[in-house]
Motif scaffolding. Structure first.
Motif: not given
Length: 566
Positions: A204-217, A329-337
């Motif tokens: 089972v897997g999660v489809e990755q639309k992007s390999r990065t985090v969209e909520s992070v500039a 970079i996934g350490r920031t932009g979490r929990a809807g922020k």
């Protein structure tokens, strides 16, 4: 899909509701029903997708009350922090199942205390492979009744060299068991474990639309070699994140950078694998509570750290693996922020590495100019003035009126006192702002034509320096190419380099504060005292140095003393 549609027991649904979970993530919706059925599962999922709950909720639900004093679930994690975090989550999930007793076992902690916990009847063990093997060999951990084994971050455990430990642990567990793997990637080593140790696994897997985090500039800054610490300091002062993480590639760099930032007055602390567990726990608690607002860490040490309020991530070093960039970079932009990630690079090699990361992650990493010292001072000055405006009329500093009258009675005006106090306060706020020489990267080469001069660099043979180290630093710092530089003569305590006279000021500015082979240097124009300078001969000489050493083709130590020319 809602959690109450996944087939979980009422006690666990109650705990999940109190935690605040409502709708299952994609990996949870796919994995939980399969795990509750007892199927072997391979879960492909990145950090931050909720995989701890994906395996943790079925694990808590699977505990047989009639066998509650036996270990029934074993969860292997790559790091102590990840093991501790997973155990804490399991305790929350099983809050209304008193017979479910999770226990974390990992290196760097008191093993006797862990033995005591195991004797009390822990039935879900969350641990690192090394410490689990230690307990097995001591006969303090018995896996005869094990029903499920879960490998969390399996790819990372293999990268860290735990394969032999994992395979040995698997020899101690019953053949009739459920085997579960969760991994961000699926390299051949993972597939080998899957084929050998799992029975008809469901992937089972999660489809990755992007390999990065969209909520992070994402942004990057180019700075001269040796000036990354000044650049990081400037960014921290300019943006003032409430909580930030800084990533380095080595433990030594974590220690060095932490020491430098603390000396400048920042509330920073380091985190890496050589620290004792008590120190690591204290640092993490201080960071989570905000007593420290800057955490400097290696990639491995930071695995499993879950803090939702990190405003910014700084890549002091380019990550050694593209996947690590995503984890960082996934350490920031979490929990809807939203969050920001800043990468500091020096030289063309690092610029190319960052381009590779941008292609891999399919992300826009925007080039920015570093804030200037004037920018930071202006911002801090405005903040001081805003505070003054806020407190005027509040009565908070009413005692100041008496002190002001006292000074005015001595002949000073109110304007003089106010100007002096503001100046003192602004000076205090801005004293740590570094001077920073903005790099000038050349777009055209002079090709070595025209007049040349020599510069002197304060490293030599006694520093174990080599010509390629010198040339590499010059190219990285100045943006020029190797053919712009002439003869490199290495003496015992210094080195001279021929450079184009037209570029000498640019080269001296760019090299100021640079490190070569990890050593800080001083650079200046060569004073031209000839071969007798400092009593030394260069590599061209076939004579003897004044210090009695031999030179020529082969010196006293048998090594070649020939000068390399570029």
């Amino acid at each position: 899909m809602l959690f109450n549609e996944l087939g979980l027991p009422e006690e666990i649904l109650r705990a999940v509701a109190e935690i605040g979970y409502e709708e299952a993530t994609e990996i949870q919706a796919k994995a939980i029903p399969l795990l509750l059925q007892g199927r072997d599962v391979v879960g492909r999922s990145q950090t931050g997708t909720g995989k701890t709950a994906a395996f943790g909720l079925p694990a808590a639900a699977s505990i047989d009350r009639e066998m509650q004093r036996s270990v029934q679930v074993l969860i292997l994690c790559p790091t102590r922090e990840l093991a501790m975090q997973a155990c804490e989550e399991l305790c929350k999930f099983s809050a209304y199942l008193p017979y479910v007793k999770p226990c974390a076992i990992y290196g760097g902690a008191d093993i006797e205390r862990q033995i005591t916990q195991l004797k009390k009847g822990a039935n879900i063990i969350v641990g690192t492979p090394g410490r689990v093997m230690d307990h097995i060999r001591r006969h303090t951990l018995h896996l005869d009744c094990l029903r499920t084994i879960i490998l969390d971050e399996a790819d990372e455990m293999l990268n860290m060299g735990f394969r032999e430990d994992i395979e040995e642990i698997l020899q101690y567990v019953p053949e009739e068991r459920q085997t579960v793997l969760f991994s961000a990637t699926m390299p051949p080593q993972i597939m080998a474990i899957t084929s050998e140790y799992q029975r008809d696994p469901v992937v089972v897997g999660v489809e990755q639309k992007s390999r990065t985090v969209e909520s992070v500039a994402q942004f990057y800054y180019e700075v001269p070699m040796g000036r990354k610490t000044d650049a990081l300091q400037m960014l921290l002062l300019a943006f003032e994140p409430k909580l930030s993480m800084v990533f380095c590639n080595t433990k030594h760099m974590v220690d060095e950078l932490t020491e430098e930032l603390v000396a400048k007055g920042f509330r920073a602390a380091g985190l890496h694998g050589d620290m004792k567990q008590q120190s690591r726990t204290q640092v993490l608690n201080a960071f989570r509570s905000g007593r420290l607002n800057i955490l400097i860490a290696t990639d491995v040490a930071a695995r499993g750290i879950d803090v939702d309020d990190v405003d910014a991530v700084f890549n002091y070093d380019i990550p050694q693996d593209n996947e690590y960039y995503i984890h960082r970079i996934g350490r920031t932009g979490r929990a809807g922020k939203t969050g920001c990630a800043y990468t500091i690079i020096s030289g063309r090699k690092q610029a190319m590495e960052l381009k590779d990361i941008a292609r891999f992650t399919k992300a826009d990493i925007i080039r920015c100019d570093l804030p200037t010292r004037d920018d930071v001072i202006a911002k801090k000055t405005d903040r001081v003035l805003d505070k003054v405006k806020t407190y005027i009329g509040s009565g908070k500093y009413a005692d100041g009126e008496y002190q002001l009258e006292k000074l005015m009675s001595e002949g000073f005006t109110a304007e003089q006192v106010a100007a002096t106090l503001l100046g003192m306060r602004i000076s205090k706020e801005t004293r740590t702002v570094p001077e920073f020489i903005k790099p000038v990267f050349r777009t055209k080469d002079s090709g070595g034509k025209g007049k040349s001069v020599k510069i002197e660099i304060s490293l030599g043979r006694q520093n174990r320096i080599a010509p390629n180290f010198i040339l590499g630093a010059l190219v990285d710092a100045t943006g020029m190419t190797g053919k712009n530089f002439g003869k490199i003569d290495i003496y015992d305590r210094f080195t001279t380099v021929e450079v184009p006279e037209a570029d000498k000021e640019h080269i001296l500015d760019a090299m100021t504060g640079t490190k070569i082979n990890g050593q800080k240097i001083k650079v200046k124009l060569y004073e031209g005292k000839g071969a007798d300078y400092s009593g030394e001969k260069d590599f061209r000489s076939g004579g003897r140095r004044r210090d009695g050493g031999k030179s020529g083709r082969n010196g006293k130590d048998g090594r070649s003393n020939r000068r390399k020319r570029y």
